[in-house]
Design a protein around this motif. Structure first.
Motif, PDB file in Angstrom:
ATOM      1  N   ILE A   1       0.838  -0.987   0.072  1.00 52.59           N
ATOM      2  CA  ILE A   1       0.176  -0.025   0.065  1.00 52.59           C
ATOM      3  C   ILE A   1       0.808   1.187   0.072  1.00 52.59           C
ATOM      4  N   THR A   2       1.820   1.258   0.786  1.00 47.22           N
ATOM      5  CA  THR A   2       2.609   2.607   1.229  1.00 47.22           C
ATOM      6  C   THR A   2       3.928   2.748   0.037  1.00 47.22           C
ATOM      7  N   GLY A   3       4.245   1.503  -0.306  1.00 49.03           N
ATOM      8  CA  GLY A   3       5.563   1.398  -1.088  1.00 49.03           C
ATOM      9  C   GLY A   3       6.834   1.714  -0.171  1.00 49.03           C
TER      10      GLY A   3
ATOM     11  N   TYR B   1     -11.203   7.357  -0.636  1.00 49.67           N
ATOM     12  CA  TYR B   1     -12.535   7.323  -1.237  1.00 49.67           C
ATOM     13  C   TYR B   1     -13.077   8.773  -1.837  1.00 49.67           C
ATOM     14  N   PHE B   2     -12.706   9.440  -0.807  1.00 48.07           N
ATOM     15  CA  PHE B   2     -13.252  11.073  -1.242  1.00 48.07           C
ATOM     16  C   PHE B   2     -12.620  11.571  -2.552  1.00 48.07           C
ATOM     17  N   ILE B   3     -11.160  11.094  -2.688  1.00 50.35           N
ATOM     18  CA  ILE B   3     -10.424  11.352  -4.083  1.00 50.35           C
ATOM     19  C   ILE B   3     -11.218  10.860  -4.724  1.00 50.35           C
ATOM     20  N   GLN B   4     -11.188   9.595  -4.936  1.00 46.87           N
ATOM     21  CA  GLN B   4     -12.119   8.865  -6.041  1.00 46.87           C
ATOM     22  C   GLN B   4     -13.625   9.554  -6.162  1.00 46.87           C
ATOM     23  N   LEU B   5     -14.092   9.873  -5.427  1.00 54.67           N
ATOM     24  CA  LEU B   5     -15.561  10.537  -5.391  1.00 54.67           C
ATOM     25  C   LEU B   5     -15.552  11.764  -6.077  1.00 54.67           C
TER      26      LEU B   5
ATOM     27  N   SER C   1      -8.901   2.486  -8.482  1.00 55.07           N
ATOM     28  CA  SER C   1      -9.245   1.631  -7.505  1.00 55.07           C
ATOM     29  C   SER C   1      -8.665   2.407  -6.091  1.00 55.07           C
ATOM     30  N   LEU C   2      -9.480   2.129  -5.104  1.00 57.07           N
ATOM     31  CA  LEU C   2      -8.981   2.781  -3.780  1.00 57.07           C
ATOM     32  C   LEU C   2      -7.445   2.457  -3.535  1.00 57.07           C
ATOM     33  N   LEU C   3      -6.859   1.458  -3.821  1.00 52.73           N
ATOM     34  CA  LEU C   3      -5.660   0.893  -3.685  1.00 52.73           C
ATOM     35  C   LEU C   3      -4.833   1.819  -4.308  1.00 52.73           C
ATOM     36  N   ASP C   4      -5.049   1.843  -5.508  1.00 51.35           N
ATOM     37  CA  ASP C   4      -4.245   2.555  -6.400  1.00 51.35           C
ATOM     38  C   ASP C   4      -4.146   4.187  -6.053  1.00 51.35           C
TER      39      ASP C   4
ATOM     40  N   THR D   1      -1.134   8.305  -2.935  1.00 50.97           N
ATOM     41  CA  THR D   1      -1.196   9.240  -1.974  1.00 50.97           C
ATOM     42  C   THR D   1       0.344   9.091  -1.014  1.00 50.97           C
ATOM     43  N   PHE D   2       0.557   7.578  -0.813  1.00 51.72           N
ATOM     44  CA  PHE D   2       2.066   7.483  -0.060  1.00 51.72           C
ATOM     45  C   PHE D   2       3.023   7.749  -0.988  1.00 51.72           C
ATOM     46  N   SER D   3       3.059   7.903  -2.244  1.00 51.85           N
ATOM     47  CA  SER D   3       4.113   7.997  -3.098  1.00 51.85           C
ATOM     48  C   SER D   3       4.782   9.451  -2.707  1.00 51.85           C
ATOM     49  N   TYR D   4       3.952  10.393  -2.586  1.00 54.13           N
ATOM     50  CA  TYR D   4       4.599  11.685  -2.295  1.00 54.13           C
ATOM     51  C   TYR D   4       4.932  11.828  -0.734  1.00 54.13           C
ATOM     52  N   ALA D   5       5.172  10.870   0.091  1.00 62.29           N
ATOM     53  CA  ALA D   5       5.437  10.897   1.490  1.00 62.29           C
ATOM     54  C   ALA D   5       6.701  10.452   1.543  1.00 62.29           C
TER      55      ALA D   5
END
Ligand code: F0G
Length: 457
Positions: free
Chosen positions: A87-89, A223-227, A236-239, A244-248
């Motif tokens: 999930i976080t990479g 989910y909010f981002i997808q919506l 997908s939510l996983l994607d 999200t984590f790729s920027y952290a």
């Protein structure tokens, strides 16, 4: 069909005891008018928190039986590590007993007195861990986030201009990292957009300041981002979580939220030197790096729970519950933070009780009335939790006076929420008679948990 049903059925039930109004009045008096000090048994519907209060799935309970309790290198750890990495990479992953342990390790190893840590809004334990080591926690939420009536979709966003100003004022050398809390619990459970996460990261990169996510509710944020964010509707939510984590550069996590477990947390980072410090602190305080304060069975349940939190049907159902509840509040006319956030509905206590001053703690008036009226346990997020003291020792109120009704995950049904709405309706009708409170005892840190209140007659 229009009705979004719970994507599960109930296999095990837990009895709910409903005590009388008189018993509730006595219980609240004995708890010094602080609902944190009530026995859980004295509550009918417990909306104090969504943290560690969720119901586990059959898959999680089955995984618990696979728990490998080896001290080092257990198979449960391997599964947990693989899931968190998926999930976080992130390069380095450290399990902790809950979110604040991750915060404590991060703050104690990376910060020194005088450092400044920006965030959209710090949660209370994050702030306390930062202040405990003599650093300063500053909130740089976008202005819409402070406006309870604004219908903006990403009210958890960081204010980039304020962030830039903060860096200019203190210098990057005083800012060992910046945080972003997704979703922004303190400001109403409001989401942070991917565009904002990306822009924050770009700005920080110019100054070589790492970004650490407070990722407790990362799946709800996804989910909010997808919506609502263009370009993400068919991802997908996983994607979206991976993006999200790729920027952290690191993250703290309370698995008690979007890990769908009753206890657990983790700390992650990419930097080897940070990891070395975290590992040493973890061994000292939490446990060996492959279990870090958790049992093998906890790691198993969390590995399954993290992926269940990213299940599309689950998030759609969860959001539908919050929206259903908000519509009920619209019918009653009670003011709340709009649009509704991910894990909770936040009543606007300041707007509900305009006859009270902020330092008469209107949030406590509403919290206690909800308890007496119907045995609902909620929590104040206002001047008691977030107020501060200036250099002269004068109490400074919080800009917002909110009451959070947090929704435990997969626990309450629609009729439970209908009951809560009826109780709110009663309290709303009687609002002019709700009195203010004063504090008669308070500890130095995190006072809301244990302070005593007295109603002002
Ligand atoms: N960060 C955020 C945004 C939180 O909401 C919490 C906990 C923590 C960190 C700390 O995690 O409890 O596992 O140590 N929030 C709970 C709540 C307690 O009720 O909102 P923890």
């Amino acid at each position: 069909m229009r009705t979004k049903i719970e994507p599960f059925r109930i296999k095990v039930t837990e009895p709910l005891k409903i005590i009388s109004r008189e018993e509730r009045i006595d219980a609240l008096r004995e708890a010094h008018n602080n609902v944190f000090l009530l026995d859980a048994e004295a509550c009918v519907i417990d909306l104090l928190t969504d943290s560690g209060t969720g119901a586990m799935s059959t898959h999680q309970w089955a995984a618990i039986m696979l728990g490998d309790e080896s001290y080092a290198g257990s198979t449960s750890w391997k599964k947990f590590e693989a899931t968190v990495r998926d999930i976080t990479g992130m390069e380095h992953i450290f399990p902790t007993h809950q979110g604040r342990a991750a915060e404590g390790i991060l703050a104690s190893t990376r910060l020194k007195p005088g450092d400044v840590i920006p965030n959209n809004s710090h949660f209370d334990t994050t702030r306390a861990n930062i202040e405990f080591v003599g650093a300063r926690a500053v909130n740089l939420l976008c202005p819409e986030g402070l406006d309870n009536t604004s219908e903006a979709l990403f009210k958890g966003n960081m204010d980039l201009a304020q962030l830039e100003q903060c860096i200019a004022e203190h210098g990057a050398g005083r800012i060992p990292f910046c945080m972003l809390t997704v979703t922004n619990n303190t400001g109403g459970g409001q989401p942070v957009s991917m565009a904002n996460i990306r822009a924050v990261k770009q700005l920080l990169d110019k100054h070589r300041i790492p970004l650490v996510l407070d990722a407790c509710r990362f799946a709800e944020n996804a989910y909010f981002i997808q919506l609502n964010e263009s370009g993400y509707g068919d991802r997908s939510l996983l994607d979206i979580a991976r993006d999200t984590f790729s920027y952290a550069d690191g993250a703290t996590m309370s698995l008690k939220k979007d890990g769908l477990v009753n206890i657990g947390g983790f700390l992650t980072c990419n930097d080897d030197a940070w990891a070395e410090d975290f590992r040493n602190a973890l061994i000292l305080r939490e446990g060996f790096p492959t279990y870090g304060g958790l049992a093998g069975r906890d790691l198993e349940a969390a590995a399954v729970g993290l992926m269940e939190a990213l299940d599309q049907e689950y998030q759609e159902y969860r959001h539908a519950t919050v929206v259903y509840f908000a519509k009920g509040l619209d019918t009653i006319g009670a003011p709340y933070v709009r649009p509704v956030g991910g894990h909770a509905v936040f009543l606007d206590a300041k707007a509900m009780l305009p006859h009270l001053e902020p330092l008469q703690y209107p949030g406590i008036g509403i919290v206690n009335a909800l308890y007496v009226e119907g045995g609902i346990r909620s929590v104040e997020l206002g001047s008691v939790m977030f107020g501060s003291f200036d250099e002269n020792g004068t109490e400074v109120p919080s800009p917002l006076e909110l009451v959070r009704l947090a929704f435990p995950r997969r626990v309450y049904t629609q009729s439970h929420f209908d009951y809560v709405l009826e109780v709110i309706d009663e309290v709303w009708r009687k609002r002019e008679r709700i009195s203010g409170h004063r504090i008669t005892y308070q500890p130095h840190f995190l006072r809301h948990f244990t302070c005593y209140f007295e109603a002002i007659s």
